[in-house]
Design a protein around this motif. Sequence first.
Motif, mmCIF file in Angstrom:
data_model
loop_
_atom_site.group_PDB
_atom_site.id
_atom_site.type_symbol
_atom_site.label_atom_id
_atom_site.label_comp_id
_atom_site.label_asym_id
_atom_site.label_seq_id
_atom_site.Cartn_x
_atom_site.Cartn_y
_atom_site.Cartn_z
ATOM 1 N N GLY A 88 93.137 58.680 -49.658
ATOM 2 C CA GLY A 88 92.939 59.875 -48.474
ATOM 3 C C GLY A 88 92.832 61.150 -49.362
ATOM 4 N N ASP A 90 94.557 63.154 -48.150
ATOM 5 C CA ASP A 90 95.994 63.577 -47.974
ATOM 6 C C ASP A 90 96.932 63.429 -49.384
ATOM 7 O OD1 ASP A 90 95.634 63.899 -45.274
ATOM 8 O OD2 ASP A 90 96.612 62.193 -44.757
ATOM 9 N N PHE A 114 95.183 72.007 -40.259
ATOM 10 C CA PHE A 114 95.800 70.382 -40.403
ATOM 11 C C PHE A 114 97.143 70.438 -40.579
ATOM 12 C CE2 PHE A 114 94.942 66.485 -43.144
ATOM 13 C CZ PHE A 114 94.774 65.839 -41.991
ATOM 14 N N TYR A 117 99.197 70.029 -44.158
ATOM 15 C CA TYR A 117 99.534 71.251 -45.261
ATOM 16 C C TYR A 117 100.971 71.328 -45.060
ATOM 17 C CZ TYR A 117 94.473 71.668 -44.609
ATOM 18 O OH TYR A 117 92.964 71.640 -44.524
ATOM 19 N N ALA A 190 86.919 67.979 -45.311
ATOM 20 C CA ALA A 190 86.791 66.648 -44.669
ATOM 21 C C ALA A 190 85.747 66.531 -43.820
ATOM 22 C CB ALA A 190 88.020 66.315 -43.738
ATOM 23 N N TYR A 191 84.954 67.705 -43.131
ATOM 24 C CA TYR A 191 84.145 67.421 -42.280
ATOM 25 C C TYR A 191 82.706 67.948 -42.693
ATOM 26 C CZ TYR A 191 87.893 65.873 -39.336
ATOM 27 O OH TYR A 191 88.949 65.352 -38.614
ATOM 28 N N THR A 216 86.693 63.376 -48.171
ATOM 29 C CA THR A 216 87.398 62.258 -47.658
ATOM 30 C C THR A 216 86.278 61.314 -47.477
ATOM 31 O OG1 THR A 216 88.782 61.140 -46.054
ATOM 32 C CG2 THR A 216 87.331 62.965 -45.291
ATOM 33 N N LYS A 219 85.983 60.117 -42.648
ATOM 34 C CA LYS A 219 85.324 60.708 -41.576
ATOM 35 C C LYS A 219 83.762 60.144 -41.583
ATOM 36 C CE LYS A 219 89.093 62.323 -40.558
ATOM 37 N NZ LYS A 219 89.765 63.486 -41.093
ATOM 38 N N ILE A 228 90.849 56.857 -48.716
ATOM 39 C CA ILE A 228 90.063 57.127 -49.959
ATOM 40 C C ILE A 228 89.636 58.400 -49.736
ATOM 41 C CG2 ILE A 228 88.346 56.674 -51.923
ATOM 42 C CD1 ILE A 228 87.855 54.020 -49.852
#
Length: 377
Positions: A88, A90, A114, A117, A190-191, A216, A219, A228
């Motif tokens: 991820g 992350d 988020f 962090y 991520a988006y 990422t 999503k 992943i």
Amino acid sequence: MSDRIQPQPGIMDIALYQGGAAHVAGVSDAIKLSSNENPFGASEKAKEAFLRAVHRIHRYPNTDHRALRQAIGEAHGLDADRIICGVGSDEIIHFLCQAYAGPGNEVVFTEHGFLMYKISTMAAGATPVEVKERERVTDVDAILAACNERTRLVFIANPNNPTGTMIGLAEIERLANGLPPQAILVLDGAYAEYVPGYDGGAWMATTRPNVVMTRTFSKIYGLGGLRIGWGYGPREIIDVLNRIRGPFNLSTVQLEVAEAAVRDQDHVDRCRAENARMRTWLAEALAEKGVPSDTSTANFILARFADEAEAVACDAWLQSQGLIVRRVAGYNLPNCLRITVGDEASCRRVAHAIGLFKARATATEGQGDGFVAGAGA
Ligand SMILES: *Cc1c(COP(=O)(O)O)cnc(C)c1O
């Protein structure tokens, strides 16, 4: 020397991350709109790769991730040698904090930023610095004002979760230009795939020594369950992160499925278009019922209620209807609910349920009869 077993400073101050709920007691077919997952799931090609990979699970995975990095590089026009893959995004966030921030250092992010962090900052023993936003939009001036000689990392998600808002490239450039020389700007994309024509900050990470982009597969690629993500940035920084990356951090299954997924950009295009269509529909439907939201650039809407009590009551009502959305009080947004843009049927159901909630609340106003009590929820 300490005479007892204890973790490093800061770790016990970390609040455990709460994932989006997946079940409602007593409801078997609940609709989950709480974790920004892709309602259409993963690409068929990714699923086929998953099945093929089963024949290789007795082997260790490869450690340099070359095939996946090359596929990502081709899809995005990026140098594969400047890409790092992780469990991820992350994990990439975690590597950045571990490698660049420690006791006495500061990591800056925004008040509705988020949660990872803060968690990764504290896990590294560094000090989190939370900066105000301007009406739920990243405020570059406030971030720059918070930076000093202790700042090591600045995280912004663009588009941001849970606000759904984003800032333009000129603003991001101004931020990168204004940072102190020892600080890295991390652009969490991520988006990014949901924004037509936006590269997630790839160009800035290509051309600047102090910008890293994270991305990422959780999503728009519909692979949240497989874990992943990847990062891209200056060669020197990627080299640092690779030194603390476990050699087998990604399994054969993760690597092969992600590669097939990133090669199927048709699936991404279809999901982007359908998300945009239903996002507009949902935002307008909610606004008509008296629930406003900021213009979202992602795959969710941040629905705003009059106050925390109304948001809590609406959340309880939606649950009683088998609809799971996300409370975001932990993101300093107690009067809001984050609703993932689902497929058309889910969007219609959640809009209908919120309409009933508002109608009922209006009908019982002034009768001293709270909505939740009245509904028996
Ligand atoms: C969902 C999300 C991620 C992705 O996390 P993964 O570890 O890749 O699943 C990263 N940043 C933000 C802001 C997110 O909302």
